[in-house]
Design a protein around this motif. Sequence first.
Motif, PDB file in Angstrom:
ATOM      1  N   GLY A  31       1.225  -1.569   0.043  1.00  0.00           N
ATOM      2  CA  GLY A  31       0.068   0.175  -0.146  1.00  0.00           C
ATOM      3  C   GLY A  31       0.477   1.515   0.101  1.00  0.00           C
ATOM      4  N   MET A  32       1.748   0.903   0.538  1.00  0.00           N
ATOM      5  CA  MET A  32       3.084   2.488   0.024  1.00  0.00           C
ATOM      6  C   MET A  32       2.756   2.961  -1.167  1.00  0.00           C
ATOM      7  N   PRO A  33       2.312   4.964  -1.197  1.00  0.00           N
ATOM      8  CA  PRO A  33       2.558   5.728  -2.085  1.00  0.00           C
ATOM      9  C   PRO A  33       4.101   5.661  -2.542  1.00  0.00           C
ATOM     10  N   LEU A  34       3.865   5.490  -4.384  1.00  0.00           N
ATOM     11  CA  LEU A  34       5.055   5.663  -5.064  1.00  0.00           C
ATOM     12  C   LEU A  34       5.085   6.986  -6.712  1.00  0.00           C
ATOM     13  N   THR A  35       5.374   7.332  -6.544  1.00  0.00           N
ATOM     14  CA  THR A  35       5.597   8.409  -7.697  1.00  0.00           C
ATOM     15  C   THR A  35       6.149   7.378  -9.274  1.00  0.00           C
ATOM     16  N   VAL A  36       5.429   8.097  -9.945  1.00  0.00           N
ATOM     17  CA  VAL A  36       6.109   7.295 -10.962  1.00  0.00           C
ATOM     18  C   VAL A  36       6.827   8.328 -12.132  1.00  0.00           C
ATOM     19  N   VAL A  37       8.282   7.968 -11.837  1.00  0.00           N
ATOM     20  CA  VAL A  37       9.037   9.359 -12.980  1.00  0.00           C
ATOM     21  C   VAL A  37       9.014   8.449 -14.330  1.00  0.00           C
ATOM     22  N   GLY A  38       9.242   7.210 -14.626  1.00  0.00           N
ATOM     23  CA  GLY A  38       9.648   6.909 -15.936  1.00  0.00           C
ATOM     24  C   GLY A  38       9.249   5.739 -15.823  1.00  0.00           C
ATOM     25  N   GLU A  39       9.123   4.982 -17.853  1.00  0.00           N
ATOM     26  CA  GLU A  39       8.863   4.071 -18.237  1.00  0.00           C
ATOM     27  C   GLU A  39       9.258   3.503 -19.142  1.00  0.00           C
ATOM     28  N   PHE A  40       9.003   1.727 -19.047  1.00  0.00           N
ATOM     29  CA  PHE A  40      10.750   1.380 -20.102  1.00  0.00           C
ATOM     30  C   PHE A  40       9.785  -0.260 -20.036  1.00  0.00           C
ATOM     31  N   GLY A  41       9.271  -0.828 -21.729  1.00  0.00           N
ATOM     32  CA  GLY A  41       8.365  -1.486 -21.159  1.00  0.00           C
ATOM     33  C   GLY A  41       7.545  -1.765 -19.977  1.00  0.00           C
ATOM     34  N   HIS A  42       7.373  -3.539 -19.409  1.00  0.00           N
ATOM     35  CA  HIS A  42       7.130  -3.606 -18.267  1.00  0.00           C
ATOM     36  C   HIS A  42       7.625  -2.985 -16.897  1.00  0.00           C
ATOM     37  N   TRP A  43       8.515  -1.788 -17.235  1.00  0.00           N
ATOM     38  CA  TRP A  43       8.978  -1.558 -16.357  1.00  0.00           C
ATOM     39  C   TRP A  43       8.584  -0.221 -15.467  1.00  0.00           C
ATOM     40  N   ARG A  44       8.141   0.385 -14.433  1.00  0.00           N
ATOM     41  CA  ARG A  44       7.789   1.498 -13.487  1.00  0.00           C
ATOM     42  C   ARG A  44       9.124   2.152 -13.060  1.00  0.00           C
ATOM     43  N   GLN A  45       9.684   3.142 -13.106  1.00  0.00           N
ATOM     44  CA  GLN A  45      10.839   3.915 -12.770  1.00  0.00           C
ATOM     45  C   GLN A  45       9.703   4.457 -11.702  1.00  0.00           C
ATOM     46  N   VAL A  46      10.189   4.021 -10.000  1.00  0.00           N
ATOM     47  CA  VAL A  46       9.266   4.727  -9.046  1.00  0.00           C
ATOM     48  C   VAL A  46      10.421   5.426  -7.903  1.00  0.00           C
ATOM     49  N   ARG A  47       9.474   5.865  -7.222  1.00  0.00           N
ATOM     50  CA  ARG A  47      10.624   7.214  -6.031  1.00  0.00           C
ATOM     51  C   ARG A  47       9.869   6.745  -4.889  1.00  0.00           C
ATOM     52  N   ASP A  48       9.573   6.974  -3.941  1.00  0.00           N
ATOM     53  CA  ASP A  48       8.639   7.231  -2.166  1.00  0.00           C
ATOM     54  C   ASP A  48       8.335   8.482  -1.709  1.00  0.00           C
ATOM     55  N   ARG A  49       8.487   8.598  -0.744  1.00  0.00           N
ATOM     56  CA  ARG A  49       8.324   9.619  -0.601  1.00  0.00           C
ATOM     57  C   ARG A  49       9.750  10.526   0.455  1.00  0.00           C
ATOM     58  N   ASP A  50      10.674   9.867   0.253  1.00  0.00           N
ATOM     59  CA  ASP A  50      12.509  10.789   0.325  1.00  0.00           C
ATOM     60  C   ASP A  50      13.696  10.568  -0.415  1.00  0.00           C
ATOM     61  N   GLY A  51      12.456  10.713  -1.985  1.00  0.00           N
ATOM     62  CA  GLY A  51      13.571  10.269  -2.800  1.00  0.00           C
ATOM     63  C   GLY A  51      13.613   8.892  -3.782  1.00  0.00           C
ATOM     64  N   VAL A  52      13.798   7.388  -2.491  1.00  0.00           N
ATOM     65  CA  VAL A  52      14.336   6.608  -2.900  1.00  0.00           C
ATOM     66  C   VAL A  52      13.432   6.163  -3.912  1.00  0.00           C
ATOM     67  N   GLY A  53      14.905   5.129  -4.634  1.00  0.00           N
ATOM     68  CA  GLY A  53      13.677   4.261  -5.736  1.00  0.00           C
ATOM     69  C   GLY A  53      14.534   3.500  -6.651  1.00  0.00           C
ATOM     70  N   GLY A  54      14.069   3.303  -7.491  1.00  0.00           N
ATOM     71  CA  GLY A  54      14.432   2.520  -9.271  1.00  0.00           C
ATOM     72  C   GLY A  54      13.516   2.251 -10.210  1.00  0.00           C
ATOM     73  N   TRP A  55      13.991   0.424 -10.388  1.00  0.00           N
ATOM     74  CA  TRP A  55      13.083   0.391 -11.242  1.00  0.00           C
ATOM     75  C   TRP A  55      12.258  -1.367 -10.651  1.00  0.00           C
ATOM     76  N   ILE A  56      10.673  -1.244 -10.470  1.00  0.00           N
ATOM     77  CA  ILE A  56      10.575  -2.465 -10.232  1.00  0.00           C
ATOM     78  C   ILE A  56       8.879  -2.891 -11.404  1.00  0.00           C
ATOM     79  N   HIS A  57       8.777  -3.874 -11.800  1.00  0.00           N
ATOM     80  CA  HIS A  57       8.111  -4.225 -12.726  1.00  0.00           C
ATOM     81  C   HIS A  57       6.460  -3.884 -12.529  1.00  0.00           C
ATOM     82  N   TYR A  58       5.811  -3.514 -13.713  1.00  0.00           N
ATOM     83  CA  TYR A  58       4.784  -2.838 -13.268  1.00  0.00           C
ATOM     84  C   TYR A  58       3.563  -3.802 -12.299  1.00  0.00           C
ATOM     85  N   SER A  59       3.254  -5.437 -12.902  1.00  0.00           N
ATOM     86  CA  SER A  59       2.738  -6.305 -12.077  1.00  0.00           C
ATOM     87  C   SER A  59       2.091  -5.558 -10.597  1.00  0.00           C
ATOM     88  N   LEU A  60       3.554  -5.521 -10.311  1.00  0.00           N
ATOM     89  CA  LEU A  60       3.969  -4.858  -8.784  1.00  0.00           C
ATOM     90  C   LEU A  60       3.298  -3.851  -8.274  1.00  0.00           C
TER      91      LEU A  60
END
Length: 169
Positions: free
Chosen positions: A68-97
């Motif tokens: 349930g943690m909110p994330l911001t999607v800042v990029g897309e590539f295929g089935h992957w989304r680049q995300v960040r949390d409220r602290d600006g920490v993030g990376g790439w996760i599969h869209y199914s997650l």
Amino acid sequence: MTRISAFLAFSALVVGLLVSAAEARAAERGPVTNLPIPRFVSLKVGEANVRRGPSLTHRIDWVFKRRGMPLTVVGEFGHWRQVRDRDGVGGWIHYSLISGARTGIVERDLAPVRARDASDAQIKARLEAGVVIYLDRCEPVWCKVKVEGHRGWMEKSALWGVKPNEVFD
């Protein structure tokens, strides 16, 4: 400078500005989903590997462990989304997650959940900073929220996971 040269220079400037404006508009939408970027989503699972790049071959940098943690999607590539949390920490996760379900994190300690969308309304509960809430809808100042059986209204300014000017049902 001749009139033709001046006209050509002006035309090049106009074309350049139009291309820049078109690129800026295109950058506001994801190339895969055509959804707005950035946009808020939530973590669908209780544990998600966050990778350095958009594939399983990239190194895992983080593991998000909060369903349930909110994330911001800042990029897309295929089935992957680049995300960040409220602290600006993030990376790439599969869209199914991730899910389009809207959640937020309480930013102010002991933030009140009120019976209606007014600062003088009865306080139904107080939430500690860091609590994840589900957003039913947001108005200009207030969001209707749900958390562990409680429903009510919270001031938008007390939450991370919704833009200050965002309104939705």
